[in-house]
Design a protein around this motif. Sequence first.
Motif, mmCIF file in Angstrom:
data_model
loop_
_atom_site.group_PDB
_atom_site.id
_atom_site.type_symbol
_atom_site.label_atom_id
_atom_site.label_comp_id
_atom_site.label_asym_id
_atom_site.label_seq_id
_atom_site.Cartn_x
_atom_site.Cartn_y
_atom_site.Cartn_z
ATOM 1 N N LEU A 162 -39.941 19.231 6.414
ATOM 2 C CA LEU A 162 -38.489 19.321 6.280
ATOM 3 C C LEU A 162 -37.848 18.063 6.857
ATOM 4 N N ASN A 163 -36.823 17.587 6.216
ATOM 5 C CA ASN A 163 -36.079 16.443 6.731
ATOM 6 C C ASN A 163 -34.650 16.521 6.193
ATOM 7 N N SER A 164 -33.822 15.584 6.609
ATOM 8 C CA SER A 164 -32.410 15.623 6.220
ATOM 9 C C SER A 164 -32.230 15.519 4.716
ATOM 10 N N GLU A 165 -33.071 14.729 4.055
ATOM 11 C CA GLU A 165 -32.943 14.572 2.606
ATOM 12 C C GLU A 165 -33.203 15.893 1.888
ATOM 13 N N ILE A 166 -34.246 16.602 2.310
ATOM 14 C CA ILE A 166 -34.557 17.885 1.683
ATOM 15 C C ILE A 166 -33.481 18.916 2.006
ATOM 16 N N LEU A 167 -33.045 18.971 3.249
ATOM 17 C CA LEU A 167 -31.996 19.927 3.613
ATOM 18 C C LEU A 167 -30.713 19.649 2.830
ATOM 19 N N ARG A 168 -30.382 18.380 2.649
ATOM 20 C CA ARG A 168 -29.199 18.015 1.869
ATOM 21 C C ARG A 168 -29.366 18.470 0.423
ATOM 22 N N GLY A 169 -30.571 18.261 -0.117
ATOM 23 C CA GLY A 169 -30.826 18.669 -1.494
ATOM 24 C C GLY A 169 -30.711 20.165 -1.687
ATOM 25 N N ILE A 170 -31.173 20.935 -0.701
ATOM 26 C CA ILE A 170 -31.087 22.392 -0.785
ATOM 27 C C ILE A 170 -29.629 22.851 -0.720
ATOM 28 N N VAL A 171 -28.870 22.267 0.179
ATOM 29 C CA VAL A 171 -27.457 22.635 0.321
ATOM 30 C C VAL A 171 -26.676 22.300 -0.949
ATOM 31 N N GLU A 172 -27.046 21.199 -1.598
ATOM 32 C CA GLU A 172 -26.346 20.793 -2.825
ATOM 33 C C GLU A 172 -26.571 21.774 -3.973
ATOM 34 N N LEU A 173 -27.573 22.649 -3.850
ATOM 35 C CA LEU A 173 -27.818 23.652 -4.883
ATOM 36 C C LEU A 173 -26.750 24.743 -4.912
ATOM 37 N N ILE A 174 -26.017 24.926 -3.817
ATOM 38 C CA ILE A 174 -25.030 26.004 -3.765
ATOM 39 C C ILE A 174 -23.925 25.727 -4.775
ATOM 40 N N PRO A 175 -23.713 26.626 -5.724
ATOM 41 C CA PRO A 175 -22.659 26.391 -6.729
ATOM 42 C C PRO A 175 -21.264 26.363 -6.092
ATOM 43 N N ASP A 176 -20.406 25.494 -6.609
ATOM 44 C CA ASP A 176 -19.016 25.451 -6.136
ATOM 45 C C ASP A 176 -18.374 26.831 -6.186
ATOM 46 N N ASP A 177 -18.721 27.587 -7.220
ATOM 47 C CA ASP A 177 -18.142 28.904 -7.448
ATOM 48 C C ASP A 177 -18.425 29.865 -6.294
ATOM 49 N N TRP A 178 -19.497 29.615 -5.550
ATOM 50 C CA TRP A 178 -19.836 30.460 -4.406
ATOM 51 C C TRP A 178 -19.183 29.975 -3.121
ATOM 52 N N LEU A 179 -18.444 28.903 -3.187
ATOM 53 C CA LEU A 179 -17.910 28.272 -1.975
ATOM 54 C C LEU A 179 -16.384 28.243 -1.950
ATOM 55 N N ARG A 180 -15.783 29.097 -2.753
ATOM 56 C CA ARG A 180 -14.324 29.230 -2.716
ATOM 57 C C ARG A 180 -13.998 30.560 -2.056
ATOM 58 N N TRP A 181 -13.830 30.496 -0.735
ATOM 59 C CA TRP A 181 -13.684 31.705 0.076
ATOM 60 C C TRP A 181 -12.223 31.967 0.396
ATOM 61 N N ASN A 182 -11.896 33.238 0.497
ATOM 62 C CA ASN A 182 -10.525 33.621 0.842
ATOM 63 C C ASN A 182 -10.218 33.428 2.325
ATOM 64 N N ASP A 183 -11.272 33.373 3.152
ATOM 65 C CA ASP A 183 -11.041 33.330 4.602
ATOM 66 C C ASP A 183 -11.109 31.918 5.181
ATOM 67 N N THR A 184 -11.060 30.888 4.334
ATOM 68 C CA THR A 184 -11.047 29.517 4.841
ATOM 69 C C THR A 184 -10.326 28.610 3.853
ATOM 70 N N ASP A 185 -9.754 27.543 4.374
ATOM 71 C CA ASP A 185 -9.090 26.551 3.530
ATOM 72 C C ASP A 185 -10.014 25.392 3.202
ATOM 73 N N GLU A 186 -11.239 25.440 3.700
ATOM 74 C CA GLU A 186 -12.172 24.328 3.498
ATOM 75 C C GLU A 186 -12.625 24.246 2.044
ATOM 76 N N THR A 187 -12.883 23.036 1.610
ATOM 77 C CA THR A 187 -13.349 22.802 0.242
ATOM 78 C C THR A 187 -14.843 23.123 0.155
ATOM 79 N N PRO A 188 -15.357 23.284 -1.077
ATOM 80 C CA PRO A 188 -16.800 23.479 -1.218
ATOM 81 C C PRO A 188 -17.611 22.370 -0.549
ATOM 82 N N GLU A 189 -17.160 21.127 -0.657
ATOM 83 C CA GLU A 189 -17.884 20.016 -0.036
ATOM 84 C C GLU A 189 -17.905 20.157 1.489
ATOM 85 N N GLN A 190 -16.801 20.578 2.068
ATOM 86 C CA GLN A 190 -16.732 20.749 3.525
ATOM 87 C C GLN A 190 -17.618 21.905 3.989
ATOM 88 N N ILE A 191 -17.669 22.976 3.203
ATOM 89 C CA ILE A 191 -18.510 24.119 3.566
ATOM 90 C C ILE A 191 -19.984 23.732 3.473
#
Length: 259
Positions: free
Chosen positions: A203-232
């Motif tokens: 495991l390294n930062s590159e792999i962890l970054r790649g895994i996090v990038e898999l999260i669809p934007d659609d799953w990162l629009r939450w009602n309980d935060t104003d943060e953008t998908p990129e920030q989350i």
Amino acid sequence: MRDLSLRTVTVMRYILPLREGGSLPALAEADDDFKYVLKFRGGGHGVKMLISELLGGKIAEVLGLKIPELVFANLDVDFGRTEADEEIQDLLKFSEGLNLALHFLSGAIAYDASVKVDPLLASKIVWLDAFITNIDRTHKNTNLLMWNKELWVIDNGASFYFHHSWMNFEKLALSPFAYVKDHVLLSQATLLDEADAFAKAVLNSEILRGIVELIPDDWLRWNDTDETPEQIREVYFTFMKTRLENSANFVKEAQNARG
């Protein structure tokens, strides 16, 4: 860098609910003619449970653990309108769009805690769960399957529990994870230092970054935060990067709990 991508399938047939799961997953068939255990975005913990499944599952995969193939699963707007059960009909209605599914292992049986496991394998699974803060791999609910005489990891949806409050993630990233004391494989995890060295080698930062990038934007629009998908995504990445760099905290806790 290794390919971390997921296939996307479309759900064609709802077969039956798997009521042992708190979020009411289901056995379903997709347009590739394979059967899947379908996890719904309209379930109890919503998309955060799907995010946990996705992140935890891909990390397990990178660690070389056996885990059913993860796929994104599209649920059409009209799917389930003929379902007689109102609870299930509502679940399907609120799950329109992109969900997550795991390949169904036909004939698999739940892991019996009395079965001996290779010490390094047990240690890798304990390490994984301490790393992703998975509170749900216990004697009561092992979330492990035996299939073709091999141990398979399933159900990582109770991981990354910091995201339910979305506060103090920096502090929680450094936590020793006291819940490890309840892990079903802890007594057999005699090679935790070796598991830690292995995990830090793959495991390294590159792999962890790649895994996090898999999260669809659609799953990162939450009602309980104003943060953008990129920030989350950045919070998840920072949490895992910090946790990996400070793995001695949770490895020591696991060793002490064994003692």
